[in-house]
Design a protein around this motif. Structure first.
Motif, mmCIF file in Angstrom:
data_model
loop_
_atom_site.group_PDB
_atom_site.id
_atom_site.type_symbol
_atom_site.label_atom_id
_atom_site.label_comp_id
_atom_site.label_asym_id
_atom_site.label_seq_id
_atom_site.Cartn_x
_atom_site.Cartn_y
_atom_site.Cartn_z
ATOM 1 N N GLU A 43 12.324 36.834 -18.691
ATOM 2 C CA GLU A 43 12.668 37.567 -20.463
ATOM 3 C C GLU A 43 13.720 38.318 -20.392
ATOM 4 O O GLU A 43 13.347 39.407 -21.022
ATOM 5 C CB GLU A 43 11.500 37.853 -21.531
ATOM 6 C CG GLU A 43 10.777 36.647 -21.296
ATOM 7 C CD GLU A 43 9.929 36.170 -22.277
ATOM 8 O OE1 GLU A 43 9.505 37.171 -22.490
ATOM 9 O OE2 GLU A 43 9.640 35.503 -22.766
ATOM 10 N N ILE A 45 16.954 38.501 -22.147
ATOM 11 C CA ILE A 45 18.330 37.457 -23.444
ATOM 12 C C ILE A 45 18.677 39.283 -23.890
ATOM 13 O O ILE A 45 19.635 38.977 -24.229
ATOM 14 C CB ILE A 45 17.828 37.735 -24.535
ATOM 15 C CG1 ILE A 45 16.925 38.167 -25.043
ATOM 16 C CG2 ILE A 45 17.241 36.324 -24.039
ATOM 17 C CD1 ILE A 45 15.778 37.443 -26.098
ATOM 18 N N GLN A 76 16.602 33.798 -19.156
ATOM 19 C CA GLN A 76 16.463 33.267 -20.399
ATOM 20 C C GLN A 76 17.784 32.813 -20.754
ATOM 21 O O GLN A 76 18.613 32.731 -21.349
ATOM 22 C CB GLN A 76 15.910 33.886 -21.347
ATOM 23 C CG GLN A 76 14.487 34.204 -21.520
ATOM 24 C CD GLN A 76 13.493 34.981 -22.411
ATOM 25 O OE1 GLN A 76 14.218 35.641 -22.988
ATOM 26 N NE2 GLN A 76 12.265 34.162 -23.240
ATOM 27 N N TYR A 83 18.732 27.662 -27.163
ATOM 28 C CA TYR A 83 18.375 28.484 -28.583
ATOM 29 C C TYR A 83 19.686 28.112 -28.777
ATOM 30 O O TYR A 83 18.841 28.416 -30.397
ATOM 31 C CB TYR A 83 18.425 29.768 -27.866
ATOM 32 C CG TYR A 83 17.883 30.057 -26.284
ATOM 33 C CD1 TYR A 83 16.406 30.247 -26.716
ATOM 34 C CD2 TYR A 83 18.144 31.358 -25.816
ATOM 35 C CE1 TYR A 83 16.018 29.775 -25.001
ATOM 36 C CE2 TYR A 83 17.592 31.745 -24.822
ATOM 37 C CZ TYR A 83 16.550 30.241 -23.957
ATOM 38 O OH TYR A 83 15.136 31.173 -22.875
ATOM 39 N N THR A 204 20.321 33.999 -29.890
ATOM 40 C CA THR A 204 18.434 33.699 -29.626
ATOM 41 C C THR A 204 17.965 35.431 -30.060
ATOM 42 O O THR A 204 18.927 36.063 -29.813
ATOM 43 C CB THR A 204 18.029 33.752 -28.309
ATOM 44 O OG1 THR A 204 16.737 33.292 -28.786
ATOM 45 C CG2 THR A 204 18.669 34.228 -27.313
ATOM 46 N N ALA A 209 14.055 32.264 -28.550
ATOM 47 C CA ALA A 209 13.700 32.728 -27.249
ATOM 48 C C ALA A 209 12.256 32.242 -26.448
ATOM 49 O O ALA A 209 12.251 31.220 -26.027
ATOM 50 C CB ALA A 209 14.314 33.268 -26.599
#
Ligand code: GLU
Length: 291
Positions: A43, A45, A76, A83, A204, A209
């Motif tokens: 993850e 982002i 991601q 997204y 996002t 997400a």
């Protein structure tokens, strides 16, 4: 019956500690017991804080613990288009609005609103709800500011979103919430106010997400720390708005240090790699986290 799917979803912004080890091993054990698949999702982002070295270290730590996961790993930052599509659906549905108000202006608004002693509402993490300034802007002002290239985030219009719901919003909890909530848990997304759905610099936010990925990856069981229990209310609402089937949720206890506080990367709690160098074995780690 379709095969159950579990996932461990760390953010690569620091080394894994015992709390992550517990979450990853519990996920892996539960997937094995259910005859399910175990996925790893990175993850990242928050590209300013995420680093490829941490991603490599996460994979090395998990392998050392004896865990294996199905390839490919979903990162991601490789999926912003997914997204963006979900965000577009929310824009088309009229349940998000562009938010231009800066953090400083928000703080000033909240301070003024609280001057007479009335507390401004706060979300379960203690963050003040967004002021109504952006929600109340006219369509023409929004269009003009967007056309002028002013930076903005997208916020969920919580009231509009809730009005789209047919019936009750709940989820099935097989772990427990902070107050022992279990079984059919009633979601209460309004406690979060108009949450950020897409940040100024990315299409996002964590909430969007995680919901999109869990749906696209067919995740049937979300096993994660109790600190994310209340966020599930937002996730359930987004799933309803986007037409995604909800997974089962299992919020597990947090691994605490000897003073009773949650372990954290930022407070410098010993990472798994340091424990390994100090001579601990994967079996010691299992015992240390109570598995
Ligand atoms: N990436 C989140 C974290 O590291 C976990 C998200 C989730 O499991 O839903 O805290």
């Amino acid at each position: 019956m379709t095969q159950p799917v579990f996932r461990f979803a760390p953010s690569p912004n620091g080394p894994l500690h015992l709390g992550h080890a517990y979450s990853a091993m519990l996920n892996h054990d539960m997937a094995a017991d259910a005859g399910g698949r175990f996925l790893l999702r990175i993850e990242d982002i928050d590209m300013a804080r995420s680093q490829p070295e941490f991603e490599r270290a996460i994979c090395a730590d998990l392998s050392w613990l004896g865990l294996d996961w199905q390839e490919p790993v979903r990162r991601q930052s490789d999926h912003f288009d997914d997204y963006r599509s979900a965000l577009d659906a929310l824009i088309d549905g009229g349940v998000v609005y562009p938010a231009f108000t800066s953090r400083a202006a928000t703080r000033a608004f909240v301070a003024e609103a609280e001057e007479d002693g009335t507390p401004w509402p706060r979300d379960p993490d203690g963050v003040p709800h967004a002021p109504p300034l952006d929600r109340e802007r006219s369509v023409s002002e929004r269009s003009r500011r967007m056309a002028d290239g002013e930076p903005f985030a997208w916020r969920l219009d919580m009231k509009a979103a809730l009005s789209h719901l047919g019936g009750k919003l709940d989820w099935h909890e097989t772990g427990a919430g902070p107050n022992g909530e279990a079984g059919a848990v009633q979601a209460d997304p309004a406690r979060w106010g108009d949450v950020v759905i897409a940040r100024k610099d990315t299409p996002t936010s964590y909430h969007l997400a995680v919901v999109v990925d869990d749906a696209l990856q067919g995740v049937s069981h979300v096993v994660r720390g109790r600190d994310l229990f209340h966020a599930t209310s937002v996730h359930r609402l987004l799933q309803e708005l986007l037409g995604f089937a909800p997974p089962v949720y299992h919020h597990h206890r947090l691994v605490l240090d000897h003073t009773g506080r949650k372990l954290s990367k930022s407070k410098g709690d010993a990472g798994l790699a340091a424990l390994r160098t100090a001579g601990m074995t994967p079996a010691d780690i299992r015992r240390a986290v109570g598995l």
